[in-house]
Design a protein around this motif. Structure first.
Motif, PDB file in Angstrom:
ATOM      1  N   ALA A  32       0.760  -1.525  -0.370  1.00 39.39           N
ATOM      2  CA  ALA A  32      -0.348  -0.321  -0.077  1.00 39.39           C
ATOM      3  C   ALA A  32       0.919   1.417   0.277  1.00 39.39           C
ATOM      4  O   ALA A  32       0.500   2.239  -0.781  1.00 39.39           O
ATOM      5  CB  ALA A  32      -1.127   0.090   1.336  1.00 39.39           C
ATOM      6  N   ALA A  33       1.913   1.157   0.611  1.00 39.13           N
ATOM      7  CA  ALA A  33       2.633   2.700   0.983  1.00 39.13           C
ATOM      8  C   ALA A  33       3.905   2.682  -0.309  1.00 39.13           C
ATOM      9  O   ALA A  33       4.239   3.562  -0.849  1.00 39.13           O
ATOM     10  CB  ALA A  33       3.999   2.366   2.127  1.00 39.13           C
ATOM     11  N   HIS A  34       4.053   1.525  -0.981  1.00 41.66           N
ATOM     12  CA  HIS A  34       4.327   1.633  -2.563  1.00 41.66           C
ATOM     13  C   HIS A  34       4.059   1.783  -3.733  1.00 41.66           C
ATOM     14  O   HIS A  34       4.010   2.426  -4.587  1.00 41.66           O
ATOM     15  CB  HIS A  34       5.763   0.063  -2.678  1.00 41.66           C
ATOM     16  N   LEU A  35       2.634   1.651  -3.785  1.00 40.40           N
ATOM     17  CA  LEU A  35       1.723   1.667  -4.618  1.00 40.40           C
ATOM     18  C   LEU A  35       1.098   3.268  -4.367  1.00 40.40           C
ATOM     19  O   LEU A  35       0.070   4.112  -5.228  1.00 40.40           O
ATOM     20  CB  LEU A  35       0.985   1.112  -5.092  1.00 40.40           C
ATOM     21  N   ASP A  36       0.976   3.527  -3.796  1.00 44.46           N
ATOM     22  CA  ASP A  36       0.052   4.636  -2.518  1.00 44.46           C
ATOM     23  C   ASP A  36      -1.133   4.558  -2.902  1.00 44.46           C
ATOM     24  O   ASP A  36      -1.601   5.802  -3.238  1.00 44.46           O
ATOM     25  CB  ASP A  36       0.481   5.998  -3.432  1.00 44.46           C
ATOM     26  N   LEU A  37      -1.976   3.657  -2.781  1.00 47.40           N
ATOM     27  CA  LEU A  37      -3.047   2.952  -2.459  1.00 47.40           C
ATOM     28  C   LEU A  37      -3.225   2.876  -0.774  1.00 47.40           C
ATOM     29  O   LEU A  37      -2.808   2.581   0.284  1.00 47.40           O
ATOM     30  CB  LEU A  37      -3.508   2.074  -3.058  1.00 47.40           C
ATOM     31  N   ASP A  38      -4.795   2.914  -0.759  1.00 50.37           N
ATOM     32  CA  ASP A  38      -5.369   2.723   0.408  1.00 50.37           C
ATOM     33  C   ASP A  38      -5.577   0.584   0.140  1.00 50.37           C
ATOM     34  O   ASP A  38      -6.318   0.021  -0.572  1.00 50.37           O
ATOM     35  CB  ASP A  38      -6.824   3.427   0.338  1.00 50.37           C
ATOM     36  N   LYS A  39      -5.091   0.557   1.082  1.00 54.13           N
ATOM     37  CA  LYS A  39      -4.809  -0.925   1.612  1.00 54.13           C
ATOM     38  C   LYS A  39      -6.931  -1.412   1.052  1.00 54.13           C
ATOM     39  O   LYS A  39      -6.866  -2.696   0.269  1.00 54.13           O
ATOM     40  CB  LYS A  39      -5.212  -1.481   2.995  1.00 54.13           C
ATOM     41  N   THR A  40      -7.578  -1.086   1.402  1.00 55.67           N
ATOM     42  CA  THR A  40      -8.710  -1.512   0.585  1.00 55.67           C
ATOM     43  C   THR A  40      -9.283  -1.905  -0.949  1.00 55.67           C
ATOM     44  O   THR A  40      -9.334  -3.231  -1.322  1.00 55.67           O
ATOM     45  CB  THR A  40     -10.075  -0.458   1.357  1.00 55.67           C
ATOM     46  N   LYS A  41      -8.258  -1.209  -1.205  1.00 48.73           N
ATOM     47  CA  LYS A  41      -8.231  -0.918  -2.523  1.00 48.73           C
ATOM     48  C   LYS A  41      -7.343  -2.219  -3.044  1.00 48.73           C
ATOM     49  O   LYS A  41      -8.153  -2.442  -4.080  1.00 48.73           O
ATOM     50  CB  LYS A  41      -8.205   0.827  -3.258  1.00 48.73           C
ATOM     51  N   ILE A  42      -6.379  -2.119  -2.867  1.00 50.72           N
ATOM     52  CA  ILE A  42      -5.859  -3.173  -2.936  1.00 50.72           C
ATOM     53  C   ILE A  42      -6.776  -4.564  -3.012  1.00 50.72           C
ATOM     54  O   ILE A  42      -6.713  -5.311  -3.750  1.00 50.72           O
ATOM     55  CB  ILE A  42      -3.843  -3.098  -2.142  1.00 50.72           C
ATOM     56  N   VAL A  43      -7.446  -4.917  -1.723  1.00 48.42           N
ATOM     57  CA  VAL A  43      -8.027  -5.962  -1.887  1.00 48.42           C
ATOM     58  C   VAL A  43      -9.027  -6.220  -2.523  1.00 48.42           C
ATOM     59  O   VAL A  43      -9.044  -6.951  -3.301  1.00 48.42           O
ATOM     60  CB  VAL A  43      -8.140  -6.013  -0.507  1.00 48.42           C
ATOM     61  N   ALA A  44     -10.057  -4.836  -2.664  1.00 47.21           N
ATOM     62  CA  ALA A  44     -10.402  -5.299  -3.660  1.00 47.21           C
ATOM     63  C   ALA A  44     -10.631  -5.243  -5.628  1.00 47.21           C
ATOM     64  O   ALA A  44     -10.765  -6.369  -5.603  1.00 47.21           O
ATOM     65  CB  ALA A  44     -11.711  -4.085  -3.293  1.00 47.21           C
ATOM     66  N   LYS A  45      -8.152  -4.840  -5.831  1.00 41.75           N
ATOM     67  CA  LYS A  45      -8.631  -5.717  -6.720  1.00 41.75           C
ATOM     68  C   LYS A  45      -7.421  -7.108  -7.172  1.00 41.75           C
ATOM     69  O   LYS A  45      -8.242  -7.535  -8.174  1.00 41.75           O
ATOM     70  CB  LYS A  45      -7.156  -4.161  -7.301  1.00 41.75           C
ATOM     71  N   ALA A  46      -7.035  -7.462  -5.891  1.00 37.98           N
ATOM     72  CA  ALA A  46      -7.122  -8.474  -5.912  1.00 37.98           C
ATOM     73  C   ALA A  46      -8.143  -9.154  -6.317  1.00 37.98           C
ATOM     74  O   ALA A  46      -8.008 -10.488  -6.719  1.00 37.98           O
ATOM     75  CB  ALA A  46      -5.832  -8.658  -4.101  1.00 37.98           C
ATOM     76  N   LEU A  47      -9.273  -9.518  -5.349  1.00 35.81           N
ATOM     77  CA  LEU A  47     -10.591  -9.927  -5.481  1.00 35.81           C
ATOM     78  C   LEU A  47     -10.687 -10.284  -7.063  1.00 35.81           C
ATOM     79  O   LEU A  47     -11.019 -10.852  -7.432  1.00 35.81           O
ATOM     80  CB  LEU A  47     -11.163  -9.730  -4.469  1.00 35.81           C
ATOM     81  N   THR A  48     -11.054  -9.083  -7.740  1.00 35.00           N
ATOM     82  CA  THR A  48     -11.440  -8.792  -9.203  1.00 35.00           C
ATOM     83  C   THR A  48     -10.721  -9.175 -10.098  1.00 35.00           C
ATOM     84  O   THR A  48     -10.968 -10.547 -10.663  1.00 35.00           O
ATOM     85  CB  THR A  48     -11.398  -7.241  -9.714  1.00 35.00           C
ATOM     86  N   GLN A  49      -9.090  -9.777 -10.032  1.00 30.35           N
ATOM     87  CA  GLN A  49      -8.056  -9.826 -10.598  1.00 30.35           C
ATOM     88  C   GLN A  49      -8.399 -11.063 -10.494  1.00 30.35           C
ATOM     89  O   GLN A  49      -8.173 -12.115 -11.110  1.00 30.35           O
ATOM     90  CB  GLN A  49      -6.644  -9.417 -10.165  1.00 30.35           C
ATOM     91  N   PHE A  50      -8.815 -12.119  -9.412  1.00 26.06           N
ATOM     92  CA  PHE A  50      -8.866 -13.577  -8.672  1.00 26.06           C
ATOM     93  C   PHE A  50     -10.209 -14.587  -9.182  1.00 26.06           C
ATOM     94  O   PHE A  50      -9.967 -15.176  -9.938  1.00 26.06           O
ATOM     95  CB  PHE A  50      -8.829 -13.404  -7.568  1.00 26.06           C
TER      96      PHE A  50
END
Length: 121
Positions: A32-50
């Protein structure tokens, strides 16, 4: 000025609690710090990609995926130009870059752009 209200279809009202180990939380925080994104957005993107990469998705998901593609008014693509000046584009899922111009057969081709292409032209 106040922020405009979200559309009803864009609201996220369902909640999910996920318990992580210390190691998982550390990894998520570093990403999250590296991508400068909110943690919930990262989890949502990961779920969508899965869900997009499931080999045998349930029928409802298959239908929803195809309906979304059919109803969209644009699609991703890549633009090219040959040495003789013929411009053309390919859809994003084309398996490899073109080897020759489809109009004249010229082998000298350059990639010019990547972006969204409006359907219906």
């Amino acid at each position: 000025m106040a922020r405009p209200l979200k559309l009803q279809e864009n609201k996220r009202e369902k909640r999910l609690t996920y318990y992580m180990t210390e190691e998982e939380e550390t990894r998520l925080n570093s990403v999250a710090a590296h991508l400068d994104l909110d943690k919930t957005k990262i989890v949502a993107k990961a779920l969508t990609q899965f869900m997009a990469t499931l080999e045998n998705p349930p029928d409802g998901l298959k239908q929803a995926r195809h309906e979304k593609i059919m109803q969209s008014d644009n699609e991703p693509g890549h633009g090219y130009i040959c040495a003789r000046g013929h411009a053309f584009w390919l859809e994003w899922d084309w398996p490899s870059p073109p080897r020759s111009c489809p109009m004249c057969g010229e082998q000298s081709i350059k990639h010019t752009w990547s972006g969204r292409i409006l359907k219906g032209f």
